[in-house]
Design an enzyme around this catalytic site. Structure first.
Site, short mmCIF file in Angstrom:
data_model
loop_
_atom_site.label_atom_id
_atom_site.label_comp_id
_atom_site.label_asym_id
_atom_site.label_seq_id
_atom_site.Cartn_x
_atom_site.Cartn_y
_atom_site.Cartn_z
N SER A 42 0.99 -1.13 0.11
CA SER A 42 -0.14 0.05 0.04
C SER A 42 0.90 0.92 -0.17
O SER A 42 0.35 2.30 0.28
CB SER A 42 -0.82 0.54 0.97
N ASN A 85 -2.54 -2.16 13.23
CA ASN A 85 -3.81 -2.14 13.50
C ASN A 85 -4.63 -0.36 13.74
O ASN A 85 -4.90 0.03 13.22
CB ASN A 85 -4.46 -3.54 13.19
N HIS A 131 -40.05 22.22 -12.21
CA HIS A 131 -40.29 21.48 -13.86
C HIS A 131 -39.10 22.17 -14.14
O HIS A 131 -39.75 22.19 -15.74
CB HIS A 131 -41.71 21.22 -14.08
N SER A 165 -13.34 27.23 -27.73
CA SER A 165 -13.89 25.62 -28.48
C SER A 165 -12.44 26.45 -29.12
O SER A 165 -12.37 27.63 -30.54
CB SER A 165 -14.80 25.92 -29.45
N LYS A 210 -17.46 30.27 -28.85
CA LYS A 210 -17.93 29.09 -27.56
C LYS A 210 -17.13 29.63 -26.54
O LYS A 210 -15.62 30.59 -26.70
CB LYS A 210 -17.49 28.08 -27.67
N GLU A 232 -19.06 21.92 -15.59
CA GLU A 232 -19.31 20.78 -15.94
C GLU A 232 -18.38 19.91 -15.41
O GLU A 232 -19.20 18.32 -15.32
CB GLU A 232 -18.88 21.07 -17.45
N1 ARG Z 1 -1.33 -0.96 5.47
C1 ARG Z 1 -2.35 -1.77 6.30
C2 ARG Z 1 -3.30 -0.83 5.80
O1 ARG Z 1 -3.47 0.17 5.41
C3 ARG Z 1 -1.52 -1.59 7.97
C4 ARG Z 1 -2.09 -2.90 8.80
C5 ARG Z 1 -2.16 -3.85 8.41
N2 ARG Z 1 -2.25 -4.82 9.75
C6 ARG Z 1 -1.78 -6.13 9.53
N3 ARG Z 1 -2.23 -6.84 10.36
N4 ARG Z 1 -1.60 -6.98 8.24
O2 ARG Z 1 -4.49 -1.62 6.32
#
Ligand code: ARG
Length: 467
Positions: free
Chosen positions: A32, A119, A165, A286, A292, A299
């Site tokens: 990640s 976590n 409307h 444009s 234009k 948009e």
């Molecule tokens: N990169 C992980 C996430 O964004 C971090 C937590 C990872 N925890 C684990 N038990 N593998 O969730």
């Protein structure tokens, strides 16, 4: 003395039970760091608070805490100076920072993770990030509301057609129309502020899911990180992403408002309406049609709801089937929130720019306000008020007069008294006074109505709120 086993190919953070490193595809799906490096600042902030607490509670020696503190500051300056090498093999921001800390300070780096898990770490980092974003969104909304208030104040008594409307309904004032959006963005502001209050509990110290046996002081870390209190259930703390969902939901509703307003600007800036002129700064031309001037910003704002609501839906789907506590699915939370946040901020800024710069074309608005039999309700109300007719009868009589005017190709005030009396003999010359649009808007003085006096009251009320 034997060295601790150090499998060269497996992960240095959790490789103890692993004989082999991950497959390249495993690494690719697992990592990640490509996106969560945006939380580097929050990660280091969280680690600093955690380390300070480990020192204050005697869990770590002061010398280790000091080394960690200094090392984290160095890592932060490397990241901010773009000198940091992010490694996909190290999976995420948490392990990238810790690995670099180890290179810098050696052994004490390994003590930082005492009483903590990735976590609770990731939940804390992400909350800090979302909290900053809620604050930025609040500022963005305030700027937009102020720009709308300026427009509303300038045009509190400018008449324009009000629609239902998209058909001419009754005259309203420009200020009233602007203030309708102030109410909408004001509710968005309320949602953002509510979400911030609700989310401000600190997950740190929940550890993996069950809490920790170390004598941590969760109140201390919560306070250091600006949270109101530690979260009260460790399972919930690591598995909760409500704060992200609330942000995305609030962002989605705000994007709906932005999109509706953008749609009006697209219509209003067309040659057929000419209600507003958008500035060159927020228009494009444009390449083939020289005449234009396109409302591209409007948009694109109108379109942003697609990805913002998409992010909301995506994260709802990610979360809906997850057992407690943490599951890796939850790593999919960040890209959605980052993308929605970036695009919401951009849309808010673009809308604020357009509103600040746009010119309401008072004459076109006034001409349109008087066309389409917009004061037919005023005529019906007059028949009720002055002649004492039941509203249903008044409605019918007015309808015949509208049909007559339509047949003659004129507006209601252009009918003469004889023609008026052909619909009801008791109608007098006085009726013409209520057929003008100025009179119409000035008469709508009920609380929340379109009369300039009411609009100015609302502008003053909102100025107090946003000042
Ligand atoms: N990169 C992980 C996430 O964004 C971090 C937590 C990872 N925890 C684990 N038990 N593998 O969730």
């Amino acid at each position: 003395m034997t060295d601790a086993p150090k499998p060269s190919s497996s992960n240095q953070m959790w490789g103890g039970r692993f004989a082999a490193g991950p497959d390249a595809i495993m690494e690719a799906i697992n990592a990640s760091i490509g996106f969560d490096k945006r939380m580097a600042k929050q990660d280091i902030e969280g680690s600093r608070a955690h380390a300070a607490m480990l020192g204050a509670t005697g869990i770590l020696e002061p010398s280790d805490v000091e080394a960690i503190r200094e090392g984290l500051l160095t890592v932060l300056s490397e990241i901010e100076g773009n000198e940091f090498h992010f490694s996909t093999a190290l999976e995420d921001i948490h392990m990238n920072v810790e690995a670099r800390l180890k290179e810098l300070i050696g052994e004490p780096a390994g003590r930082l993770h005492t009483g903590r898990s990735r976590n609770d770490q990731v939940a804390t980092d992400f909350k800090l990030w979302v909290r900053d974003q809620l604050d930025a969104t609040e500022q963005g909304l305030l700027a937009l509301i102020r720009a709308l208030l300026d427009q509303a104040e300038a045009g509190a008594d400018w008449v324009m057609p009000g629609f239902t409307h998209l058909q001419t309904a009754q005259p309203v004032t420009w200020g009233h129309h602007m203030m309708a959006y102030v109410e909408m963005f004001g509710r968005d502001l309320g949602r953002v502020r509510d979400a911030r209050v609700r989310m401000n509990e600190c997950p740190l110290g929940a550890a993996a899911l069950a809490g920790t046996s170390f004598p941590v002081d969760r109140h201390m870390t919560a306070e250091a990180l600006g949270f109101d209190r530690p979260s009260a259930n460790s399972l919930d703390a690591v598995s909760d992403r409500d704060f992200a969902l609330e942000f995305l939901s609030a962002a989605s509703i705000c994007a709906v408002h932005l999109s509706r307003f953008a749609e009006e600007l697209v219509i209003w800036s067309s040659a057929q309406f000419r209600f507003v002129t958008l500035s060159d700064r927020f228009s494009t031309g444009s390449s083939i049609m020289p005449q234009k001037k396109n409302p591209d910003a409007a948009e694109l704002i109108r379109a942003k709801i697609g990805r913002i609501f998409g992010a909301n839906t995506a994260l709802m789907m990610v979360m809906k089937g997850l057992p407690l506590a943490y599951s890796k699915d939850m790593q999919e939370d960040k890209e959605q929130v980052f993308d929605a946040a970036d695009n919401l901020m951009l849309a808010l800024a673009a809308m604020t720019g357009m509103v600040t710069d746009m010119t309401a074309n008072r004459d076109s608005l006034a001409t349109a306000a008087g066309s389409g039999f917009s004061t037919a309700t005023d005529l019906a109300d007059w028949l009720v008020r002055v002649l004492g007719l039941p509203f249903r009868d008044a409605h019918h009589i007015t309808g015949t007069l509208v049909a007559l005017a339509e047949q003659k190709g004129c507006d209601l005030p252009d009918l003469n008294l004889d023609e008026m009396q052909s619909a009801h003999a008791a109608i007098t010359q006085e009726v013409f006074e209520v057929l003008g649009v100025e009179n119409s808007v000035n008469s709508r003085i009920s609380y929340g109505g379109t009369a300039p006096v009411r609009v100015r009251e609302q502008v003053a009320r909102w100025k107090d709120i946003v000042s």
